[in-house]
Design a protein around this motif. Structure first.
Motif, PDB file in Angstrom:
ATOM      1  N   GLU A 184     -31.001  24.617 -38.065  1.00  0.00           N
ATOM      2  CA  GLU A 184     -30.911  25.701 -39.104  1.00  0.00           C
ATOM      3  C   GLU A 184     -32.236  26.425 -39.107  1.00  0.00           C
ATOM      4  N   PHE A 185     -33.239  26.135 -38.497  1.00  0.00           N
ATOM      5  CA  PHE A 185     -34.536  26.974 -38.524  1.00  0.00           C
ATOM      6  C   PHE A 185     -34.188  28.294 -37.676  1.00  0.00           C
ATOM      7  N   GLU A 186     -33.408  28.031 -36.642  1.00  0.00           N
ATOM      8  CA  GLU A 186     -32.944  29.343 -35.675  1.00  0.00           C
ATOM      9  C   GLU A 186     -31.953  29.972 -36.207  1.00  0.00           C
ATOM     10  N   GLU A 187     -31.286  29.352 -37.127  1.00  0.00           N
ATOM     11  CA  GLU A 187     -30.198  30.195 -37.704  1.00  0.00           C
ATOM     12  C   GLU A 187     -30.638  31.153 -38.617  1.00  0.00           C
ATOM     13  N   GLU A 188     -31.769  30.531 -39.602  1.00  0.00           N
ATOM     14  CA  GLU A 188     -32.427  31.286 -40.420  1.00  0.00           C
ATOM     15  C   GLU A 188     -33.324  32.446 -40.217  1.00  0.00           C
ATOM     16  N   TYR A 189     -34.173  31.869 -39.162  1.00  0.00           N
ATOM     17  CA  TYR A 189     -35.082  32.872 -38.746  1.00  0.00           C
ATOM     18  C   TYR A 189     -35.001  33.273 -37.251  1.00  0.00           C
ATOM     19  N   GLY A 190     -33.869  33.019 -36.423  1.00  0.00           N
ATOM     20  CA  GLY A 190     -33.715  33.387 -35.131  1.00  0.00           C
ATOM     21  C   GLY A 190     -34.590  32.697 -33.956  1.00  0.00           C
ATOM     22  N   THR A 191     -34.264  33.103 -32.843  1.00  0.00           N
ATOM     23  CA  THR A 191     -34.911  32.385 -31.753  1.00  0.00           C
ATOM     24  C   THR A 191     -36.287  32.445 -31.630  1.00  0.00           C
ATOM     25  N   ASN A 192     -37.219  31.444 -31.331  1.00  0.00           N
ATOM     26  CA  ASN A 192     -38.403  31.438 -31.525  1.00  0.00           C
ATOM     27  C   ASN A 192     -38.979  30.686 -30.394  1.00  0.00           C
ATOM     28  N   SER A 193     -40.394  30.409 -30.145  1.00  0.00           N
ATOM     29  CA  SER A 193     -41.042  30.136 -29.225  1.00  0.00           C
ATOM     30  C   SER A 193     -41.898  29.027 -29.544  1.00  0.00           C
ATOM     31  N   HIS A 224     -38.393  26.751 -51.893  1.00  0.00           N
ATOM     32  CA  HIS A 224     -39.643  27.422 -52.456  1.00  0.00           C
ATOM     33  C   HIS A 224     -39.548  28.946 -52.058  1.00  0.00           C
ATOM     34  N   ASP A 225     -40.380  29.716 -53.201  1.00  0.00           N
ATOM     35  CA  ASP A 225     -40.344  30.906 -52.990  1.00  0.00           C
ATOM     36  C   ASP A 225     -41.212  31.476 -51.949  1.00  0.00           C
ATOM     37  N   ASP A 226     -42.324  30.628 -51.426  1.00  0.00           N
ATOM     38  CA  ASP A 226     -43.083  31.391 -50.482  1.00  0.00           C
ATOM     39  C   ASP A 226     -42.673  30.755 -48.851  1.00  0.00           C
ATOM     40  N   THR A 227     -41.807  30.014 -49.042  1.00  0.00           N
ATOM     41  CA  THR A 227     -41.334  29.447 -47.864  1.00  0.00           C
ATOM     42  C   THR A 227     -41.049  30.498 -46.482  1.00  0.00           C
ATOM     43  N   HIS A 228     -39.909  31.287 -47.073  1.00  0.00           N
ATOM     44  CA  HIS A 228     -39.369  32.517 -46.005  1.00  0.00           C
ATOM     45  C   HIS A 228     -40.581  33.289 -45.693  1.00  0.00           C
ATOM     46  N   GLY A 229     -41.284  33.872 -46.473  1.00  0.00           N
ATOM     47  CA  GLY A 229     -42.449  34.656 -46.273  1.00  0.00           C
ATOM     48  C   GLY A 229     -43.558  34.180 -45.148  1.00  0.00           C
ATOM     49  N   TRP A 230     -43.514  32.884 -45.755  1.00  0.00           N
ATOM     50  CA  TRP A 230     -44.807  32.175 -44.938  1.00  0.00           C
ATOM     51  C   TRP A 230     -44.463  32.018 -43.395  1.00  0.00           C
ATOM     52  N   VAL A 231     -43.149  31.566 -43.256  1.00  0.00           N
ATOM     53  CA  VAL A 231     -42.640  31.378 -41.896  1.00  0.00           C
ATOM     54  C   VAL A 231     -42.603  32.686 -41.127  1.00  0.00           C
ATOM     55  N   ARG A 232     -42.073  33.717 -41.667  1.00  0.00           N
ATOM     56  CA  ARG A 232     -41.960  35.142 -40.945  1.00  0.00           C
ATOM     57  C   ARG A 232     -43.156  35.518 -40.718  1.00  0.00           C
ATOM     58  N   THR A 234     -46.621  34.068 -41.031  1.00  0.00           N
ATOM     59  CA  THR A 234     -47.591  33.207 -40.679  1.00  0.00           C
ATOM     60  C   THR A 234     -47.333  32.381 -39.424  1.00  0.00           C
ATOM     61  N   LEU A 235     -46.289  31.556 -39.567  1.00  0.00           N
ATOM     62  CA  LEU A 235     -45.870  30.424 -38.546  1.00  0.00           C
ATOM     63  C   LEU A 235     -45.245  31.129 -37.347  1.00  0.00           C
ATOM     64  N   LEU A 236     -44.390  32.587 -37.559  1.00  0.00           N
ATOM     65  CA  LEU A 236     -43.700  32.998 -36.303  1.00  0.00           C
ATOM     66  C   LEU A 236     -44.563  34.225 -35.870  1.00  0.00           C
ATOM     67  N   SER A 237     -45.803  34.409 -36.474  1.00  0.00           N
ATOM     68  CA  SER A 237     -46.518  35.952 -36.183  1.00  0.00           C
ATOM     69  C   SER A 237     -47.079  35.334 -34.943  1.00  0.00           C
ATOM     70  N   ARG A 238     -47.161  36.640 -34.034  1.00  0.00           N
ATOM     71  CA  ARG A 238     -47.617  36.581 -32.541  1.00  0.00           C
ATOM     72  C   ARG A 238     -48.873  35.824 -32.364  1.00  0.00           C
ATOM     73  N   GLU A 239     -49.707  35.941 -33.321  1.00  0.00           N
ATOM     74  CA  GLU A 239     -51.068  35.262 -33.176  1.00  0.00           C
ATOM     75  C   GLU A 239     -50.822  33.596 -33.407  1.00  0.00           C
ATOM     76  N   VAL A 240     -50.357  33.175 -34.269  1.00  0.00           N
ATOM     77  CA  VAL A 240     -49.836  31.658 -34.327  1.00  0.00           C
ATOM     78  C   VAL A 240     -49.303  31.261 -33.335  1.00  0.00           C
ATOM     79  N   LYS A 274     -48.214  20.977 -51.970  1.00  0.00           N
ATOM     80  CA  LYS A 274     -47.962  22.543 -52.044  1.00  0.00           C
ATOM     81  C   LYS A 274     -47.101  22.899 -50.816  1.00  0.00           C
ATOM     82  N   PHE A 275     -46.222  23.541 -51.189  1.00  0.00           N
ATOM     83  CA  PHE A 275     -45.334  24.115 -49.803  1.00  0.00           C
ATOM     84  C   PHE A 275     -45.596  25.526 -49.914  1.00  0.00           C
ATOM     85  N   PRO A 276     -45.259  26.053 -48.406  1.00  0.00           N
ATOM     86  CA  PRO A 276     -45.169  25.190 -47.472  1.00  0.00           C
ATOM     87  C   PRO A 276     -46.262  24.516 -47.018  1.00  0.00           C
ATOM     88  N   PHE A 277     -46.366  23.444 -45.992  1.00  0.00           N
ATOM     89  CA  PHE A 277     -47.400  22.406 -45.703  1.00  0.00           C
ATOM     90  C   PHE A 277     -47.376  22.235 -44.282  1.00  0.00           C
TER      91      PHE A 277
END
Length: 516
Positions: A184-193, A224-232, A234-240, A274-277
């Motif tokens: 589900e994560f890959e379907e929503e946000y694409g393939t990641n590393s 949660h409203d902040d989930t998609h923005g935080w994932v794209r 922060t979590l999937l940022s190049r630095e992280v 508080k989410f995301p966590f």
């Protein structure tokens, strides 16, 4: 149970099976595992929980100590509750030693209960009403975050269990749940590393403890409203992603959707408000040899720099103890490898010695066998020569005397012996070829007769064979002893004969000449 003896051979079959299961899960040394299993009354599940969660105080021992210890004298002490609360809140040692909880998940082999179709149809209105109320409560809880935390603190465990899996998601085992989250994560946000672990939370804890790596737990709430923005952002940022996937940082990532039972239990255990966590869990040897502790919490939306900074701080604070454990494990592994190499070299040397001893035994047996066979051949040859000599003496007794000069029909035979000596003798006309062969065979005895010699009998079991043949040189004619007939019929009134020894090579040459 006494923990003084650590001899594995003294354990029962059930205790050995429990020890093998415990070591397979935790990877702990047997010398340390046996005392812990004994303190857990050989309950593998309790021992594993103590291994990962830390071994708390024993209430039985505390009660015994309380009975044997006199009550303390009451003393008055003035405390500043505000300063104590602030000290406990901001003390890094208190926050870093918080144990990482383990949760009870559904077994992989446990079948999913499905109610009968009729009951499901009857309770459909109630189910729809419950989902409506539950969705309203979640919306109300997102507006007032303190209410879910208060409810989680005061609600009973049975009520907590009733709230799980009420969102229509099919309950699965831990491994299948992790695979569904990744899909589900890959379907929503694409393939990641990122590289989420495709197993349950407890197995992720065990892997992090076994490999001495930091476990990054990521919990997402899709509504949660902040989930998609935080994932794209922060979590999937190049630095992280670069920091998380860097092999030098030794980070494992486990993620979960709180709509699943396992992730929901993890969020309650980690006191997520508080989410995301995200939380960082690592082995803390300063607490105990088996403790897994939460060393960092990252609730809510954070920037990539802040996210990486908190992870880097958590890694730096726990790097030195982990390096010490890695060095100890490497030393133990090196010792184990050296011991295995020594054992292997000893086994090879022992095998070589065994092979050499076997070859020596076989060589000695072959030598003894050859000596025995040679002795047997020599004894047989001596016996044959004795029987041959006895046969010659016996046969010489039956050879007729040479006819006198008055015998006109006598056959005159000239025989050249192998020694070169020529012997001339007369035979009766009716004498057989065998008598001629016997004369040649017994010539040495007949040449020097012994007067008054005792009569010799034929040796028992001895079959005599002549080792020569009589041959007429010109033209070459072989007079075989087996041809029979008298000397007069075969040779005539006289003849010159040669004694030709018989051997295997001459027989082979004659057979080849006859075949050609």
């Amino acid at each position: 149970m006494s923990s003084s003896g650590l001899d594995i051979s003294q354990l029962s079959d059930s205790e050995r099976a429990g020890l093998e299961t415990y070591i397979a899960v935790t990877g702990q040394d047997p010398l340390e595992a046996i005392p812990l299993l004994r303190r857990s009354e050989w309950n593998v599940q309790i021992a594993i929980s103590k291994f990962f969660d830390g071994e708390g105080p024993d209430p039985v021992e505390e009660a015994r100590a309380a009975l044997n210890t006199p009550p303390p004298r009451p003393t008055r002490q003035t405390q500043n509750l505000l300063s104590d609360d602030l000290r406990a809140q901001f003390s890094p040692s208190t926050r870093s030693a918080e144990p990482a909880p383990r949760i009870a998940t559904q077994s992989e082999d446990q079948p999913v209960y499905r109610p009968p179709f009729i009951l499901a149809l009857l309770f459909t209105p109630l189910n729809l009403l419950y989902r409506l109320l539950y969705s309203s409560f979640r919306l109300f809880g997102s507006l007032f975050p303190f209410l879910p935390r208060l409810f989680n603190t005061t609600a009973s465990p049975a009520l907590h269990g009733s709230r799980r899996n009420t969102n229509g998601r099919r309950p699965l085992g831990p491994k299948d749940t992790a695979a569904r989250f990744i899909r589900e994560f890959e379907e929503e946000y694409g393939t990641n590393s990122i590289g989420f672990l495709e197993n349950g939370y407890n197995m992720a804890l065990e892997k992090a403890h076994r490999d001495l790596k930091l476990l990054l737990v990521v919990l997402l709430a899709p509504e949660h409203d902040d989930t998609h923005g935080w994932v794209r952002d922060t979590l999937l940022s190049r630095e992280v992603t670069d920091f998380v996937t860097d092999p030098q940082n030794d980070i494992l990532v486990w993620g979960g959707n709180i709509q699943d039972s396992e992730a929901y239990q993890v969020s309650n255990s980690l006191r997520c408000t508080k989410f995301p966590f995200a939380a960082a869990v690592v082995h803390t040897p300063s607490v105990s040899s088996t403790a897994m502790s939460v060393v960092a919490r990252i609730p809510g939306t954070t920037s990539p720099a802040e996210f990486v900074a908190k992870l880097r701080t958590a890694i730096a604070q726990n790097k030195e103890p982990l390096e010490g454990i890695r060095a100890t494990r490497a030393e133990q592994q090196a010792s184990r490898s050296l011991r295995e190499q020594q054992d292997s070299a000893y086994e090879r040397s022992l095998a070589i010695d065994r092979e050499r001893a076997r070859q020596r035994r076989e060589a000695e047996a072959a030598r003894q066998r050859e000596e025995q066979e040679a002795a047997e051949r020599q004894a047989a040859e001596e016996k044959r020569m004795q029987d041959l000599q006895q046969w010659r003496q016996w046969r010489a007794q039956s050879i007729a005397e040479e006819p006198g000069p008055d015998a006109k029909d006598a056959v005159r035979i000239s025989v050249r012996l192998p020694s070169g000596e020529r012997v001339i003798r007369k035979f009766e006309p009716e004498a057989s070829i065998d008598d001629l062969y016997a004369f040649v065979e017994c010539y040495e005895i007949l040449k020097e007769p012994v007067e008054g010699a005792a009569t010799v009998s034929k040796p028992d079991g001895f079959e005599h064979q002549y080792g020569f043949r009589l041959v007429s040189p010109m033209p070459r004619v072989v007079y075989e002893v087996g041809a029979g007939g008298s000397i007069r019929d075969q040779i005539g009134r006289g003849g010159n004969l040669l004694v030709e020894p018989i051997n295997d090579e001459s027989e082979d040459e004659e057979e080849a000449e006859e075949d050609s």
